[in-house]
Every structure is written in C-alpha cells, then in structure tokens.
Design an enzyme around this catalytic site. Sequence first.
Site, PDB file in Angstrom:
ATOM      1  N   LYS A  13       0.888  -1.328   0.045  1.00  0.00           N
ATOM      2  CA  LYS A  13       0.162  -0.001  -0.134  1.00  0.00           C
ATOM      3  C   LYS A  13       0.820   1.213  -0.032  1.00  0.00           C
ATOM      4  O   LYS A  13       0.480   2.257  -0.721  1.00  0.00           O
ATOM      5  CB  LYS A  13      -0.920   0.110   1.260  1.00  0.00           C
ATOM      6  CG  LYS A  13      -1.925  -1.219   1.372  1.00  0.00           C
ATOM      7  CD  LYS A  13      -2.819  -0.832   2.517  1.00  0.00           C
ATOM      8  CE  LYS A  13      -2.235  -0.662   3.953  1.00  0.00           C
ATOM      9  NZ  LYS A  13      -1.940  -2.008   4.507  1.00  0.00           N
ATOM     10  N   ARG A 127      11.899  -6.722   3.553  1.00  0.00           N
ATOM     11  CA  ARG A 127      11.754  -5.025   3.681  1.00  0.00           C
ATOM     12  C   ARG A 127      12.773  -4.733   4.754  1.00  0.00           C
ATOM     13  O   ARG A 127      13.342  -3.814   4.478  1.00  0.00           O
ATOM     14  CB  ARG A 127      10.488  -5.017   3.992  1.00  0.00           C
ATOM     15  CG  ARG A 127      10.154  -3.152   4.214  1.00  0.00           C
ATOM     16  CD  ARG A 127       8.514  -2.969   4.161  1.00  0.00           C
ATOM     17  NE  ARG A 127       8.032  -2.937   5.328  1.00  0.00           N
ATOM     18  CZ  ARG A 127       6.670  -2.573   5.300  1.00  0.00           C
ATOM     19  NH1 ARG A 127       5.798  -2.533   4.435  1.00  0.00           N
ATOM     20  NH2 ARG A 127       6.050  -2.633   6.455  1.00  0.00           N
ATOM     21  N   ARG A 139      11.611  -0.834  11.152  1.00  0.00           N
ATOM     22  CA  ARG A 139      10.644  -0.810  11.648  1.00  0.00           C
ATOM     23  C   ARG A 139      10.833  -1.852  12.795  1.00  0.00           C
ATOM     24  O   ARG A 139      10.734  -3.145  12.489  1.00  0.00           O
ATOM     25  CB  ARG A 139       9.575  -0.817  11.068  1.00  0.00           C
ATOM     26  CG  ARG A 139       9.074   0.600  10.365  1.00  0.00           C
ATOM     27  CD  ARG A 139       7.932   0.684   9.328  1.00  0.00           C
ATOM     28  NE  ARG A 139       6.553  -0.028   9.902  1.00  0.00           N
ATOM     29  CZ  ARG A 139       5.313  -0.237   9.461  1.00  0.00           C
ATOM     30  NH1 ARG A 139       5.365   0.215   8.154  1.00  0.00           N
ATOM     31  NH2 ARG A 139       4.406  -0.622   9.822  1.00  0.00           N
TER      32      ARG A 139
HETATM   33  P1  AMP Z   1       1.163   0.894   8.934  1.00  0.00           P
HETATM   34  O1  AMP Z   1       2.283   1.692   8.663  1.00  0.00           O
HETATM   35  O2  AMP Z   1      -0.050   1.160   8.083  1.00  0.00           O
HETATM   36  O3  AMP Z   1       1.405  -0.788   8.860  1.00  0.00           O
HETATM   37  O4  AMP Z   1       0.852   0.880  10.874  1.00  0.00           O
HETATM   38  C1  AMP Z   1       1.761   0.765  11.720  1.00  0.00           C
HETATM   39  C2  AMP Z   1       1.030   0.501  13.093  1.00  0.00           C
HETATM   40  O5  AMP Z   1       0.339   1.758  13.345  1.00  0.00           O
HETATM   41  C3  AMP Z   1      -0.163  -0.364  12.827  1.00  0.00           C
HETATM   42  O6  AMP Z   1       0.429  -1.840  13.215  1.00  0.00           O
HETATM   43  C4  AMP Z   1      -1.024   0.153  14.353  1.00  0.00           C
HETATM   44  O7  AMP Z   1      -0.562  -0.203  15.617  1.00  0.00           O
HETATM   45  C5  AMP Z   1      -0.967   1.616  13.889  1.00  0.00           C
HETATM   46  N1  AMP Z   1      -2.068   1.825  13.020  1.00  0.00           N
HETATM   47  C6  AMP Z   1      -1.744   2.550  11.744  1.00  0.00           C
HETATM   48  N2  AMP Z   1      -2.950   2.721  11.206  1.00  0.00           N
HETATM   49  C7  AMP Z   1      -4.112   2.295  12.227  1.00  0.00           C
HETATM   50  C8  AMP Z   1      -5.548   2.582  12.116  1.00  0.00           C
HETATM   51  N3  AMP Z   1      -6.160   3.131  11.125  1.00  0.00           N
HETATM   52  N4  AMP Z   1      -6.080   1.893  13.259  1.00  0.00           N
HETATM   53  C9  AMP Z   1      -5.299   1.429  14.362  1.00  0.00           C
HETATM   54  N5  AMP Z   1      -4.023   1.463  14.551  1.00  0.00           N
HETATM   55  C10 AMP Z   1      -3.298   2.040  13.378  1.00  0.00           C
END
Ligand code: AMP
Length: 197
Positions: A13, A127, A139
């Site tokens: 994404k 990654r 990360r």
């Molecule tokens: P991502 O970079 O989208 O993989 O998000 C990393 C982390 O941020 C996720 O594993 C969640 O802990 C938190 N996070 C990001 N977006 C959301 C969301 N829309 N709702 C809840 N937690 C989120």
Amino acid sequence: MRLIFLGPPGAGKGTQAARIVAKHGIPQLSTGDMLRAAVAAGTPVGQQAKAVMDAGGLVSDEIVIGIVADRIEEPDAKKGFILDGFPRTLAQAEALDKMLEGKGLKLDAVLELKVDQSKLVDRIVRRAEEARAAGQPVRKDDDPEVFKTRLEAYNRDTAIVAPYYAKRGQLTEIDGMHPIDAVSAAIESALSETVRG
Ligand code: AMP
C-alpha cells in the site's frame, strides 16, 4: 480525487500510494506514518500509541479517527487524498463516512490490494533487510513475530472493511502479487475507469 487503499500489512500500500502521490499530486495520508511521527515527537498521542504499535496491535479508534479528522482539514488535502492504512475497523469506516458527509465530499475509489498472506512474512523480512542494507532504520513492528500479530489484527478487525465498501459498489480489487510496476499499471487502469476527475 479521494482514494482509500486497503490490504494487509506488507501488501505494498505504501509503495503504491507513493506512486499515486507522484503521478496525481494528492497527499498520502498514512495513519501509520502519522502515528510514527507522533511517537518520534513524543506527543501525548505518540506516548499512548507506542506500546500498542510496537506489539503489532491496533491503536484506538478514537485516537486514529481524531488524527485523520485533523489531517483532512489541512490545505493540501483540499484537492484530494489517498488514505493508506485507514480505515482499519468498521468504526473507522463509519466515522470516515460521517466526516466526508459533513463536508459534502465523496470517495472516488476504494482499492484493495489482494495478496497471498503466506508470502507476506517473506516480504516483510526482505523489507527489513533492504532497509538495513540502505542504512535506514528498520521498523520495530517489521520483526517477523510482531508482523504475525499485525496480520492477525488485520484478519480479525480490518478484513471486514473491504466488504463494507463492496456492498456499496465502491470496491476495486487489484492483484498485488505482481511486480511493483505491473501493480501500478493495474491501479492506474482501475483509476481511469472509476475516477471521474
Ligand atoms: P502501518 O504503517 O499502516 O502498517 O501501521 C503501523 C501501526 O500503526 C499499526 O500496526 C497500528 O499499530 C498503527 N495504526 C496505523 N493505522 C492505524 C489505524 N487506522 N487504526 C489503528 N491502528 C493503526
């Protein structure tokens, strides 16, 4: 143009959203990036979110909905946006509907990147290796065990979001298992069909 990108963690994404930003000039609103920035800055939201994120869980709907509501008020989001990583629960999808309705705005497309989940752990390991090789920070939640927890959270809480949009005829599925350029081409072709401008 207002878009949503759905798909499990590691589906691509972020990579694909960055390409849409470059091509269409709309900002990428990644809740993951916003939360990581809040953690790095040590804001109250960041302090609340950090432990949950490190463990691979979902941050509360209240916090995430609040940051998206603020972010879409900013001037650069007036011309449109691409939401990456939001909505991740039904409550978030419903809150987004209300936010857009209140502004008289509509979504142009919801794109779901479909991937073979059994391949995702390999992808995430790669990654992390690539980031390490490039001297970039890795990360914490890209650790394979934490990643599995993120995938579980996706299947438990987020997988129901795509059918929510499908029921309204707004969902376009994209095969995310092809090489990055081929996925981008499929996305552009889907956008030219669904977005009126
Ligand atoms: P991502 O970079 O989208 O993989 O998000 C990393 C982390 O941020 C996720 O594993 C969640 O802990 C938190 N996070 C990001 N977006 C959301 C969301 N829309 N709702 C809840 N937690 C989120």
